[in-house]
Write a protein that holds these residues in place. Structure first.
Motif, PDB file in Angstrom:
ATOM      1  N   LYS A 331      22.038 -21.584  -1.189  1.00 35.24           N
ATOM      2  CA  LYS A 331      21.623 -21.487   0.302  1.00 35.24           C
ATOM      3  C   LYS A 331      20.958 -22.327   0.785  1.00 35.24           C
ATOM      4  CE  LYS A 331      22.188 -16.083  -0.306  1.00 35.24           C
ATOM      5  NZ  LYS A 331      23.107 -16.347  -1.361  1.00 35.24           N
ATOM      6  N   VAL A 332      21.003 -23.606   0.561  1.00 34.41           N
ATOM      7  CA  VAL A 332      20.436 -24.812   1.173  1.00 34.41           C
ATOM      8  C   VAL A 332      21.214 -25.353   2.262  1.00 34.41           C
ATOM      9  CG1 VAL A 332      19.820 -27.117   0.612  1.00 34.41           C
ATOM     10  CG2 VAL A 332      19.470 -25.588  -1.145  1.00 34.41           C
ATOM     11  N   PRO A 333      20.651 -25.302   3.454  1.00 33.70           N
ATOM     12  CA  PRO A 333      21.390 -25.917   4.622  1.00 33.70           C
ATOM     13  C   PRO A 333      22.028 -27.272   4.431  1.00 33.70           C
ATOM     14  CG  PRO A 333      19.187 -25.110   5.334  1.00 33.70           C
ATOM     15  CD  PRO A 333      19.278 -25.176   3.757  1.00 33.70           C
ATOM     16  N   THR A 334      23.284 -27.447   4.774  1.00 30.35           N
ATOM     17  CA  THR A 334      23.995 -28.575   4.369  1.00 30.35           C
ATOM     18  C   THR A 334      24.213 -29.609   5.754  1.00 30.35           C
ATOM     19  OG1 THR A 334      26.034 -27.499   4.870  1.00 30.35           O
ATOM     20  CG2 THR A 334      25.271 -27.529   2.575  1.00 30.35           C
ATOM     21  N   ALA A 335      23.881 -29.091   6.828  1.00 30.91           N
ATOM     22  CA  ALA A 335      23.952 -29.790   8.235  1.00 30.91           C
ATOM     23  C   ALA A 335      23.180 -30.933   8.307  1.00 30.91           C
ATOM     24  CB  ALA A 335      23.673 -28.898   9.208  1.00 30.91           C
ATOM     25  N   GLY A 336      21.875 -30.648   7.583  1.00 35.51           N
ATOM     26  CA  GLY A 336      20.914 -31.872   7.887  1.00 35.51           C
ATOM     27  C   GLY A 336      21.239 -32.887   6.886  1.00 35.51           C
ATOM     28  N   THR A 337      20.079 -33.859   6.544  1.00 38.05           N
ATOM     29  CA  THR A 337      19.921 -35.142   5.770  1.00 38.05           C
ATOM     30  C   THR A 337      19.284 -34.766   4.275  1.00 38.05           C
ATOM     31  OG1 THR A 337      18.041 -36.043   6.624  1.00 38.05           O
ATOM     32  CG2 THR A 337      20.266 -36.606   7.406  1.00 38.05           C
ATOM     33  N   ASN A 338      19.612 -33.568   3.752  1.00 37.56           N
ATOM     34  CA  ASN A 338      18.975 -33.248   2.392  1.00 37.56           C
ATOM     35  C   ASN A 338      19.208 -33.983   1.239  1.00 37.56           C
ATOM     36  OD1 ASN A 338      21.239 -31.797   1.302  1.00 37.56           O
ATOM     37  ND2 ASN A 338      21.217 -30.454   3.371  1.00 37.56           N
ATOM     38  N   THR A 339      20.333 -34.672   1.308  1.00 39.45           N
ATOM     39  CA  THR A 339      20.401 -35.682   0.379  1.00 39.45           C
ATOM     40  C   THR A 339      19.544 -36.878   0.250  1.00 39.45           C
ATOM     41  OG1 THR A 339      22.444 -36.493   1.245  1.00 39.45           O
ATOM     42  CG2 THR A 339      22.851 -34.486  -0.214  1.00 39.45           C
ATOM     43  N   ARG A 340      19.116 -37.093   1.285  1.00 42.98           N
ATOM     44  CA  ARG A 340      18.361 -38.470   1.237  1.00 42.98           C
ATOM     45  C   ARG A 340      16.998 -38.430   0.519  1.00 42.98           C
ATOM     46  NH1 ARG A 340      16.864 -39.298   7.403  1.00 42.98           N
ATOM     47  NH2 ARG A 340      15.724 -40.932   6.668  1.00 42.98           N
ATOM     48  N   PRO A 341      16.690 -39.386  -0.228  1.00 45.98           N
ATOM     49  CA  PRO A 341      15.168 -39.449  -0.892  1.00 45.98           C
ATOM     50  C   PRO A 341      14.274 -39.453   0.079  1.00 45.98           C
ATOM     51  CG  PRO A 341      16.325 -41.823  -0.781  1.00 45.98           C
ATOM     52  CD  PRO A 341      17.425 -40.793  -0.143  1.00 45.98           C
ATOM     53  N   ILE A 342      13.153 -38.767  -0.299  1.00 41.41           N
ATOM     54  CA  ILE A 342      11.933 -38.453   0.335  1.00 41.41           C
ATOM     55  C   ILE A 342      11.336 -39.876   0.879  1.00 41.41           C
ATOM     56  CG2 ILE A 342      10.241 -38.554  -1.490  1.00 41.41           C
ATOM     57  CD1 ILE A 342       8.857 -36.087   0.004  1.00 41.41           C
ATOM     58  N   SER A 343      11.478 -40.812   0.320  1.00 42.56           N
ATOM     59  CA  SER A 343      11.018 -42.134   0.707  1.00 42.56           C
ATOM     60  C   SER A 343      11.451 -42.636   1.914  1.00 42.56           C
ATOM     61  CB  SER A 343      10.801 -42.994  -0.505  1.00 42.56           C
ATOM     62  OG  SER A 343      12.246 -43.396  -0.788  1.00 42.56           O
ATOM     63  N   SER A 344      12.815 -42.228   2.277  1.00 43.50           N
ATOM     64  CA  SER A 344      13.633 -42.665   3.358  1.00 43.50           C
ATOM     65  C   SER A 344      13.470 -41.679   4.479  1.00 43.50           C
ATOM     66  CB  SER A 344      14.836 -42.733   3.259  1.00 43.50           C
ATOM     67  OG  SER A 344      15.510 -41.450   2.897  1.00 43.50           O
ATOM     68  N   VAL A 345      12.518 -40.595   4.155  1.00 45.23           N
ATOM     69  CA  VAL A 345      12.222 -39.686   5.482  1.00 45.23           C
ATOM     70  C   VAL A 345      10.732 -39.547   5.730  1.00 45.23           C
ATOM     71  CG1 VAL A 345      12.563 -37.168   6.086  1.00 45.23           C
ATOM     72  CG2 VAL A 345      14.297 -38.241   4.432  1.00 45.23           C
ATOM     73  N   VAL A 346      10.032 -39.600   4.650  1.00 42.42           N
ATOM     74  CA  VAL A 346       8.462 -39.636   4.904  1.00 42.42           C
ATOM     75  C   VAL A 346       7.652 -40.844   4.535  1.00 42.42           C
ATOM     76  CG1 VAL A 346       6.372 -38.350   4.440  1.00 42.42           C
ATOM     77  CG2 VAL A 346       8.541 -37.209   4.783  1.00 42.42           C
TER      78      VAL A 346
END
Length: 351
Positions: A331-346
């Motif tokens: 039940k994890v949303p799949t529309a976002g960029t949840n597969t990106r490593p955290i270092s590329s997001v924050v």
């Protein structure tokens, strides 16, 4: 009259000189203050010694290639992504890592003489430390601490379901420089007659996707069959997926009832002293294994054994349909960029 004209002419000349001097002075200051725009140049190549310092200070060899000789060609250019410098070991007498081998998993090679005898890459007194069934609270951190205290590395085969339970622990395994492979989704015997071919495939591929999800990046294409039960169809399948398979040379039997830290150490060392080298199978899921690790590593060091770390030349590519199915089940949303490593997001921009 003549004097008046002379004075007027001198005044005009003086004014012109002053104006020209002022123009020259301010033009020069403006040119000096303006930033100079120059073409960017390529980064300087690191000298050979600096390149070596940026890598692990252990020998890296191919799976079965001979050590380079004096006539070997010079190493190629540095990799595009800079490697993190190795942290200094706080223990001057640590067991450490004697060398790192990089595995080309094309075609699905097998390692561990209990089932695979083609690639005998270890030399006398060399061992590979492997751990199955994690990550698990308390037990996996205990193993990690023992390894860190001796500045040495292992190979962890993670159960997919456990990885989704404790992703923070599996991330810690990877962050400490260990290699992470997979061990199915739920640790079932893939030779069980109760499983259909599709269920066997699901166990394997869902396990891949789960470990990738927990790590936030692709794991190594290294796999160990639960209970060392090698399903022939999956063995062939791994050849097409370029996944290396692992058996063992030395089983610690740390999962058996009545196992104690002392028994685990004696089981491993008795077998190892007889064989002289090998891939050691342990379980970071087991409490007594974490308790046994400090004594086992001490015995290895005293016995003159050296640890070899195994890494993969390429990472495992999971299948999108299994990634999506896992996200749906969790039940994890799949529309976002949840597969990106955290270092590329924050990223920290000020501290």
């Amino acid at each position: 009259m003549r004097n008046a004209l002379g004075l007027m002419l001198a005044s005009v000349v003086a004014a012109v000189v002053i104006a020209a001097g002022g123009w020259f002075y301010y033009s020069a200051r403006a040119d000096q203050g303006a930033p100079k725009t120059v073409a960017a140049r390529a980064a300087d190549q690191l000298p050979a010694q600096a390149k070596l310092a940026a890598r692990d200070d252990v020998e890296t060899t191919a799976t079965i290639a001979a050590k380079p000789t004096a006539a070997a060609p010079a190493p190629g250019p540095a990799p595009a992504m800079p490697m993190q410098p190795k942290q200094a070991c706080a223990n001057p007498n640590a067991l450490g890592v004697s060398r790192v081998v990089e595995i080309d998993t094309t075609g699905g090679p097998g390692f561990g003489f209990e089932h695979f005898k083609q690639f005998d890459f270890l030399t006398d007194k060399e061992v590979v430390l492997t751990f199955d069934d994690g990550p698990w609270p308390v037990n996996t951190p205990a193993v990690l601490k023992a390894l860190a205290d001796e500045c040495t590395k292992g190979l962890f085969f993670s159960v997919g379901k456990h990885a989704t339970y404790h992703p923070e622990i599996l991330k810690q395994v990877l962050a400490q420089g260990h290699t992470v492979g997979t061990h199915t989704w739920s640790h079932v015997n893939l030779n069980s007659k109760k499983l259909t071919e599709q269920q066997v495939m699901d166990e394997v591929e869902k396990g891949f996707s789960a470990v990738r999800f927990a790590l936030g990046t692709n794991p190594a294409p290294f796999f160990r069959f639960p209970q060392l039960q090698h399903n022939p169809a999956i063995v062939s399948y791994f050849g097409t997926r370029n996944v290396a398979m692992f058996s063992t040379d030395i089983d610690s039997f740390d999962f058996r009832k009545g196992a104690t830290p002392e028994k685990i150490v004696e089981t491993v060392m008795t077998r190892l002293d007889k064989l002289g080298k090998g891939i050691i199978l342990m379980h970071d899921f087991q409490k007594h294994t974490g308790e046994a690790m400090p004594a086992l590593l001490a015995r290895l060091k005293t016995g003159g054994y050296k640890v070899v770390q195994m890494k993969a030349k390429a990472t495992l590519q999971t299948l999108p349909e299994y990634d999506e199915a896992l996200m749906k089940d969790m039940k994890v949303p799949t529309a976002g960029t949840n597969t990106r490593p955290i270092s590329s997001v924050v990223q920290t921009v000020s501290q």
